[in-house]
Motif scaffolding. Structure first.
Motif, PDB file in Angstrom:
ATOM      1  N   LEU A 169      20.276  -5.775  25.820  1.00 59.34           N
ATOM      2  CA  LEU A 169      19.171  -5.816  26.770  1.00 59.34           C
ATOM      3  C   LEU A 169      18.592  -4.422  26.991  1.00 59.34           C
ATOM      4  N   ASP A 170      17.296  -4.384  27.274  1.00 60.70           N
ATOM      5  CA  ASP A 170      16.614  -3.098  27.443  1.00 60.70           C
ATOM      6  C   ASP A 170      17.233  -2.270  28.560  1.00 60.70           C
ATOM      7  N   LYS A 171      17.709  -2.907  29.623  1.00 56.03           N
ATOM      8  CA  LYS A 171      18.235  -2.163  30.766  1.00 56.03           C
ATOM      9  C   LYS A 171      19.492  -1.383  30.421  1.00 56.03           C
ATOM     10  N   HIS A 214      23.518   2.715  23.893  1.00 55.61           N
ATOM     11  CA  HIS A 214      23.508   2.817  22.423  1.00 55.61           C
ATOM     12  C   HIS A 214      24.804   2.297  21.798  1.00 55.61           C
ATOM     13  N   LYS A 267      15.775  -6.319  14.077  1.00 53.67           N
ATOM     14  CA  LYS A 267      14.412  -5.798  14.016  1.00 53.67           C
ATOM     15  C   LYS A 267      13.980  -5.458  12.597  1.00 53.67           C
ATOM     16  N   LYS A 282      21.064  -4.660  16.817  1.00 50.10           N
ATOM     17  CA  LYS A 282      19.654  -4.644  17.202  1.00 50.10           C
ATOM     18  C   LYS A 282      18.788  -4.219  16.018  1.00 50.10           C
ATOM     19  N   ASP A 313      23.271  -0.633  18.795  1.00 49.50           N
ATOM     20  CA  ASP A 313      22.134  -0.231  17.962  1.00 49.50           C
ATOM     21  C   ASP A 313      22.172  -0.894  16.592  1.00 49.50           C
ATOM     22  N   GLU A 350      19.905  -0.090  27.196  1.00 51.08           N
ATOM     23  CA  GLU A 350      19.607   0.523  25.902  1.00 51.08           C
ATOM     24  C   GLU A 350      20.197   1.923  25.774  1.00 51.08           C
ATOM     25  N   ASP A 351      20.233   2.674  26.876  1.00 50.43           N
ATOM     26  CA  ASP A 351      20.716   4.052  26.820  1.00 50.43           C
ATOM     27  C   ASP A 351      22.200   4.150  26.467  1.00 50.43           C
TER      28      ASP A 351
END
Length: 645
Positions: free
Chosen positions: A297-299, A304, A314, A310, A307, A301-302
């Motif tokens: 989830l984007d919240k 990592h 993508k 994901k 990755d 993302e930090d």
């Protein structure tokens, strides 16, 4: 003489009863205080008071059960033979009960952190685990020895207090009625009290409190606190019994007897629409241990830590949907679902005689064998774990490779780590004919003992990020270590996928999680964070449009999805579930998900999915019922009534 002795013993029984009742009430309050961070923001003092009050009523059953044992061992014998003095049995019962309650109280803390429940069916899953590995995990990860030592010390103190309490003189009771009347009153009072305790402070099932209907606050944590540990174990036992009987929401047992072989054959018969991909030589279905979705989830993302997966989703050769649910809430249900194609039906498929008498018509091996593939299972743990190798081979898998076959060092009590697992698999690929590989990873599981620094993961940096992103996490360091193991799994799986596709372009990968429940972003995860797992499709010819955008699906939809992608038009196969993208709602044992909401199946708790701003909750829930009923009823029929392939 008998009546006087009976009144004396009854008073001692009541002292034991109230001693244990107060002990359970104390442990409940201490647990609430120690785990208060799991309490939701909507909970208020009224909820806390209700939880404690209803909990005491429920604990009448638990304390009454222990006191009844003292009554049977001491009071009744003395009533029959007044010269018998077995009162010390009451102290023994109280001491053993205190030890049990203390052990369960101490163990409840790590158990709740893992499963967000008081004791439940997961304890029976542990009985099927590798006993040596499980013991090692409990010793190294959960402080079993220290906990037992603390329990012994606390029990010694409690026994001393109880002995003092039982040694105090009892009071004589003089009633203004004859001895016969007093005797009748004594027995009526005794059994009325037992009845009152049996119903949890009521006079019937409807007016009392029981473990099934005691969730009377608006907070999940406080509802779990209502159950004392004895009632939690009782719930687990009853859940296990129901699992053996297949009692689960959605199975229409009244309809089972009406289902004929021909009806079932039509219900599960499917045909492929025509291949979208060139037939791959290698297919890899990777189940990641505790492969929760929330790190994607984007919240978060930090952090990592996800990755890799994901990036695969993508990639121009990748597809990802977040609207995906595991087959169950623990590993073996995910594996049995993949092997047999049967949804979670509260029956341990891997322990059913039917599973070893012939192939289920929905077994994964059948259509892939018809398409010319071998089917192998790869696992970094013991093949005997939960009878998984036996089930896989009985259901048509050609080979099962477990830890002893990998020629790798044992790095955890369960087996070896993911790096060695995938290295061994990679060595097979050159010589292999077309093969479907089902792979179960192992590293993201207690005990979390990888050398993360050597692998390149900075635990201190991760801990600082956890403190920033998940400020209500009570043990940021421990969560950082857990997330380091997720990161390691993600790195190994992703590297294997990219390197293998480069070496063997005719490869296709499915990556998902076996379950999410265990590692959570703080004490109050959303249902989506707590339950959902990702679904990634990766390989030559895959693109963002190969399946519907944000398609809904579940674990047992993987096989029909792959067949629809690679098999020629009109290829016939059997499946309880449709392909991913054709599910109106996905579900596991307790939770369902649509493309807009996620909710619990058997109550009205529903939440919007991340990124969804509004939805008709009732309409979304309506997508579930007939679909779930159809799938679970057919799955149950296949296990209990259906013939062999």
């Amino acid at each position: 003489m008998r009546l006087r002795g009976y009144w004396h013993n009854i008073q001692l029984d009541l002292r034991l009863f109230f001693f244990l009742l107060l002990l359970m009430a104390l442990y409940r309050v201490l647990f609430m205080a120690g785990m208060s961070s799991f309490m939701g923001p909507a909970a208020d003092m009224q909820d806390i008071l209700v939880s404690n009050f209803v909990g005491i009523r429920l604990s009448l059953k638990s304390a009454g059960g222990f006191a009844l044992l003292g009554f049977v061992l001491a009071t009744l014998p003395a009533l029959v033979i007044p010269s018998l003095h077995w009162g010390r049995a009451r102290l023994v019962v109280g001491s053993l009960a205190s030890f049990l309650l203390t052990v369960l109280f101490i163990a409840r803390f790590p158990y709740y952190k893992e499963f967000h429940m008081t004791y439940s069916m997961q304890i029976f899953q542990g009985l099927h685990d590798d006993k040596t590995a499980l013991l090692g995990t409990m010793v190294h990860e959960y402080g079993l020895i220290q906990g037992l030592a603390a329990a012994v010390i606390v029990t010694a103190v409690l026994t001393w207090i109880l002995n003092k309490l039982l040694s105090r003189p009892t009071k004589e009771i003089n009633l203004p009625i004859g001895s016969w009347g007093a005797g009748i009153l004594a027995f009526v009072s005794t059994f009325a009290f037992m009845f009152f305790c049996r119903w949890g402070g009521g006079v019937s099932y409807a007016t009392g409190v029981n473990w099934e209907h005691c969730a009377l606050t608006k907070d999940d944590f406080l509802n779990e606190c209502i159950l004392d540990d004895v009632q939690g174990i009782y719930r687990a036992i009853n859940t296990e019994k129901r699992m053996q009987q297949g009692d689960i929401y959605g199975v229409d047992k009244a309809a089972l007897a009406q289902i004929q072989e021909a009806d079932a054959a039509r219900a599960i018969a499917r045909q492929t629409p025509g291949a979208k991909l060139a037939k791959p030589r290698h297919i890899f279905i990777i189940l990641e241990e505790t492969g929760m979705q929330w790190p994607l989830l984007d919240k978060y993302e930090d952090l990592h830590i996800a990755d890799g997966i994901k990036g695969l989703g993508k990639d121009e050769q990748g597809y990802y949907t977040p609207n995906f649910m595991p087959n169950g809430e623990f590993t073996s249900v995910a594996i049995t679902g993949i092997i047999t194609g049967i949804p979670e039906i509260n029956v341990r498929v891997n322990y059913q005689p039917r599973s070893y008498q012939g192939l289920y018509p929905t077994a994964l091996s059948i259509p892939f064998h018809e398409l010319g593939y071998k089917v192998d299972f790869w696992y970094g743990g013991a093949p005997s774990w939960d009878a998984i190798s036996r089930l896989a081979l009985a259901q048509g898998f050609d080979n099962f490779y477990g830890f002893p076959d990998l020629h790798a060092p044992k790095t955890t009590p369960w087996g070896t780590n993911d790096g060695y697992l995938f290295a061994a698999l990679k060595q097979h690929l050159d010589q292999e004919e077309p093969t479907v590989h089902v792979i179960m990873t192992t590293s993201n599981h207690p005990p979390y003992n990888l050398d993360l620094q050597a692998e390149g993961f900075d635990v201190d940096k991760a801990e600082a990020l956890v403190r920033k992103l998940i400020p209500d996490e009570k043990d940021p360091h421990n969560l950082a270590v857990e997330l380091g193991h997720y990161w390691y799994m993600d790195k190994v799986v992703t590297n294997f996928a990219r390197e293998t596709l480069a070496a063997y372009p005719d490869s296709l990968f499915v990556i998902t999680g076996d379950h999410a429940v265990r590692s959570n972003p703080g004490p109050k995860p959303t249902l989506f964070e707590f339950q959902s797992v990702p679904f990634v499709l990766y390989g030559n010819g895959v693109n963002k449009d190969i399946l519907p955008h944000n398609a809904v699906g579940g674990c047992i939809g993987i096989t029909p999805t792959l067949l629809n992608l690679i098999a020629p038009a009109g290829f016939k196969y059997n499946s309880v579930a449709p392909a991913i993208g054709e599910w109106p709602a996905a579900f596991n044992r307790s939770t369902f998900l649509t493309d807009k909401v996620i909710g619990r199946i058997e109550d009205d708790k529903t939440e919007l999915l991340p990124g969804i701003e509004n939805a008709d909750m009732q309409a979304e829930r309506g997508k579930l019922d007939s679909f779930l009923k159809e799938m679970r009823t057919m799955g149950y029929w296949l296990v209990t009534h259906g013939g062999n392939q």
